[in-house]
Design a protein around this motif. Structure first.
Motif, PDB file in Angstrom:
ATOM      1  N   PHE A 166       0.849  -1.191   0.000  1.00  0.00           N
ATOM      2  CA  PHE A 166       0.000   0.000   0.000  1.00  0.00           C
ATOM      3  C   PHE A 166       0.884   1.239   0.000  1.00  0.00           C
ATOM      4  O   PHE A 166       2.109   1.151  -0.054  1.00  0.00           O
ATOM      5  N   ALA A 167       0.244   2.405   0.035  1.00  0.00           N
ATOM      6  CA  ALA A 167       0.946   3.695   0.073  1.00  0.00           C
ATOM      7  C   ALA A 167       1.921   3.829  -1.097  1.00  0.00           C
ATOM      8  O   ALA A 167       3.091   4.184  -0.909  1.00  0.00           O
ATOM      9  N   HIS A 168       1.459   3.566  -2.293  1.00  0.00           N
ATOM     10  CA  HIS A 168       2.301   3.703  -3.480  1.00  0.00           C
ATOM     11  C   HIS A 168       2.521   5.185  -3.786  1.00  0.00           C
ATOM     12  O   HIS A 168       1.561   5.941  -3.955  1.00  0.00           O
ATOM     13  N   VAL A 169       3.769   5.599  -3.853  1.00  0.00           N
ATOM     14  CA  VAL A 169       4.111   6.998  -4.097  1.00  0.00           C
ATOM     15  C   VAL A 169       5.213   7.060  -5.139  1.00  0.00           C
ATOM     16  O   VAL A 169       5.907   6.076  -5.408  1.00  0.00           O
ATOM     17  N   ASN A 170       5.396   8.245  -5.689  1.00  0.00           N
ATOM     18  CA  ASN A 170       6.408   8.433  -6.728  1.00  0.00           C
ATOM     19  C   ASN A 170       7.616   9.177  -6.172  1.00  0.00           C
ATOM     20  O   ASN A 170       8.159  10.062  -6.815  1.00  0.00           O
ATOM     21  N   ASP A 171       8.015   8.832  -4.968  1.00  0.00           N
ATOM     22  CA  ASP A 171       9.254   9.380  -4.432  1.00  0.00           C
ATOM     23  C   ASP A 171       9.835   8.389  -3.429  1.00  0.00           C
ATOM     24  O   ASP A 171       9.321   7.284  -3.267  1.00  0.00           O
ATOM     25  N   TYR A 172      10.907   8.793  -2.779  1.00  0.00           N
ATOM     26  CA  TYR A 172      11.622   7.924  -1.851  1.00  0.00           C
ATOM     27  C   TYR A 172      10.849   7.770  -0.551  1.00  0.00           C
ATOM     28  O   TYR A 172      10.374   8.758   0.016  1.00  0.00           O
ATOM     29  N   LEU A 173      10.716   6.537  -0.053  1.00  0.00           N
ATOM     30  CA  LEU A 173      10.218   6.281   1.287  1.00  0.00           C
ATOM     31  C   LEU A 173      11.344   5.652   2.097  1.00  0.00           C
ATOM     32  O   LEU A 173      12.067   4.778   1.601  1.00  0.00           O
ATOM     33  N   GLY A 174      11.496   6.082   3.356  1.00  0.00           N
ATOM     34  CA  GLY A 174      12.639   5.650   4.146  1.00  0.00           C
ATOM     35  C   GLY A 174      12.266   4.972   5.443  1.00  0.00           C
ATOM     36  O   GLY A 174      11.641   3.919   5.462  1.00  0.00           O
ATOM     37  N   ARG A 175      12.596   5.616   6.564  1.00  0.00           N
ATOM     38  CA  ARG A 175      12.442   5.010   7.878  1.00  0.00           C
ATOM     39  C   ARG A 175      11.039   5.210   8.439  1.00  0.00           C
ATOM     40  O   ARG A 175      10.300   6.087   7.998  1.00  0.00           O
ATOM     41  N   PHE A 176      10.719   4.393   9.464  1.00  0.00           N
ATOM     42  CA  PHE A 176       9.375   4.348  10.019  1.00  0.00           C
ATOM     43  C   PHE A 176       9.347   4.744  11.496  1.00  0.00           C
ATOM     44  O   PHE A 176      10.348   4.668  12.211  1.00  0.00           O
ATOM     45  N   ALA A 177       8.141   5.093  11.935  1.00  0.00           N
ATOM     46  CA  ALA A 177       7.764   5.116  13.347  1.00  0.00           C
ATOM     47  C   ALA A 177       6.369   4.537  13.431  1.00  0.00           C
ATOM     48  O   ALA A 177       5.574   4.657  12.487  1.00  0.00           O
ATOM     49  N   VAL A 178       6.048   3.883  14.553  1.00  0.00           N
ATOM     50  CA  VAL A 178       4.720   3.320  14.747  1.00  0.00           C
ATOM     51  C   VAL A 178       4.217   3.743  16.121  1.00  0.00           C
ATOM     52  O   VAL A 178       5.002   3.869  17.067  1.00  0.00           O
TER      53      VAL A 178
END
Length: 304
Positions: free
Chosen positions: A133-145
């Motif tokens: 999910f969350a398909h985007v046209n740029d860089y995705l990196g680190r997470f927080a939950v």
């Protein structure tokens, strides 16, 4: 309060974690290591190699998942000393486990760090693909939950921005009730260099630590809620309680501040630490730990 000394060649920023049972602390470094939170006894984990992009406790704390490269996911069982190896099928850049350890989230882009990215959810026990999910046209990196597991935040931007930790964006997703939404509840642009970020226990706020202070953003809509520059030195680390409405920041001067959800300082701790590069709360939110750049670890009761 207890003070321990961890031993490693290198300690990595913002890679301090309590195990799900709260009994041990895992420390990112060379080598990776775990500390007994009561005695400070240390076990090195050379099986995890000399560096990973990111790691997380899975399977109830019985194993550690990590990314030694962007192409493969390893799951290491310290009890048996065995490692499972799973191809990612893309370039993985970040990873986090849900608070219950049952789901792994990966940020994955195309080979050679192409722009198009997505978030993948995996079953942490089997590493079976659950959803993308969350398909985007740029860089995705680190997470927080969030502590309740209902919201997920991920950093983004372009690859050059991520290397400098400047000009990052943040997207927050509502993943409660098993949802895997395409669109975020908030899209936040942040110009200052970012040293760390975390979600509050209920996912209502995103806390961002930067060279000048702490900023709190609403996870619904992205409005800036509070901004503080009370730290006199660069803020290097941040952690949010998984159960209570407060958070911690650590700075280059060795100070740790405890804040409430309005951005008000509740306590200030000064233990003679070097720069504070890691902070973590125990799963019950009643204890916390700080790590400085020399490997000194302080564990204390946050309600005391």
């Amino acid at each position: 309060m207890q003070t321990f000394q961890a031993r490693a060649e290198v300690f990595r920023d913002n890679e301090l974690r309590f195990a799900p049972d709260g009994r041990t602390l895992a420390v990112g470094g060379i080598p990776y290591l775990v500390l007994d939170a009561a005695t400070g006894s240390q076990r090195d984990l050379p099986e995890m190699g000399r560096g990973s992009w990111v790691w997380a406790f899975v399977r109830g704390g019985a194993a550690l998942a990590h990314l030694p490269s962007t192409a493969v996911l390893h799951v290491f069982d310290p009890g048996t000393g065995t490692t499972e190896i799973h191809p990612v099928g893309g370039a993985a850049r970040g990873m986090i486990a849900s608070p219950d350890g049952r789901t792994l989230y990966l940020s994955v882009g195309g080979p050679n760090f192409g722009k198009a990215s997505e978030i993948r959810a995996l079953d942490a026990a089997t590493l079976r693909h659950v959803a993308a999910f969350a398909h985007v046209n740029d860089y995705l990196g680190r997470f927080a939950v969030s502590g309740d597991g209902r919201r997920l935040a991920v950093s983004g931007g372009n690859w050059n921005a991520s290397l400098k930790e400047r000009g990052l964006t943040f997207r927050v997703y509502d993943i409660g009730d098993g949802r895997f939404p395409e669109g975020p509840t908030a899209f936040i642009e942040f110009e200052r260099p970012v040293n760390g970020f975390a979600l509050t226990h209920d996912g209502a706020l995103l806390a961002v630590a930067d060279g000048q202070g702490l900023t709190l953003w609403a996870a619904e809509g992205g409005r800036r809620v509070a901004r503080s520059g009370l730290h006199r030195r660069s803020v290097l680390s941040v952690a949010c309680s998984p159960t209570h409405p407060h958070l911690l920041t650590g700075d280059k001067a060795g100070l740790v501040f405890q804040w409430d959800a309005t951005g008000r300082v509740v306590r200030r701790y000064e233990w003679g630490l070097a720069e504070v590069i890691g902070l973590a709360f125990a799963p019950d939110g009643l204890r916390a730990a700080a790590l400085d750049g020399t490997g000194r670890v302080v564990v204390w009761d946050t309600e005391g």
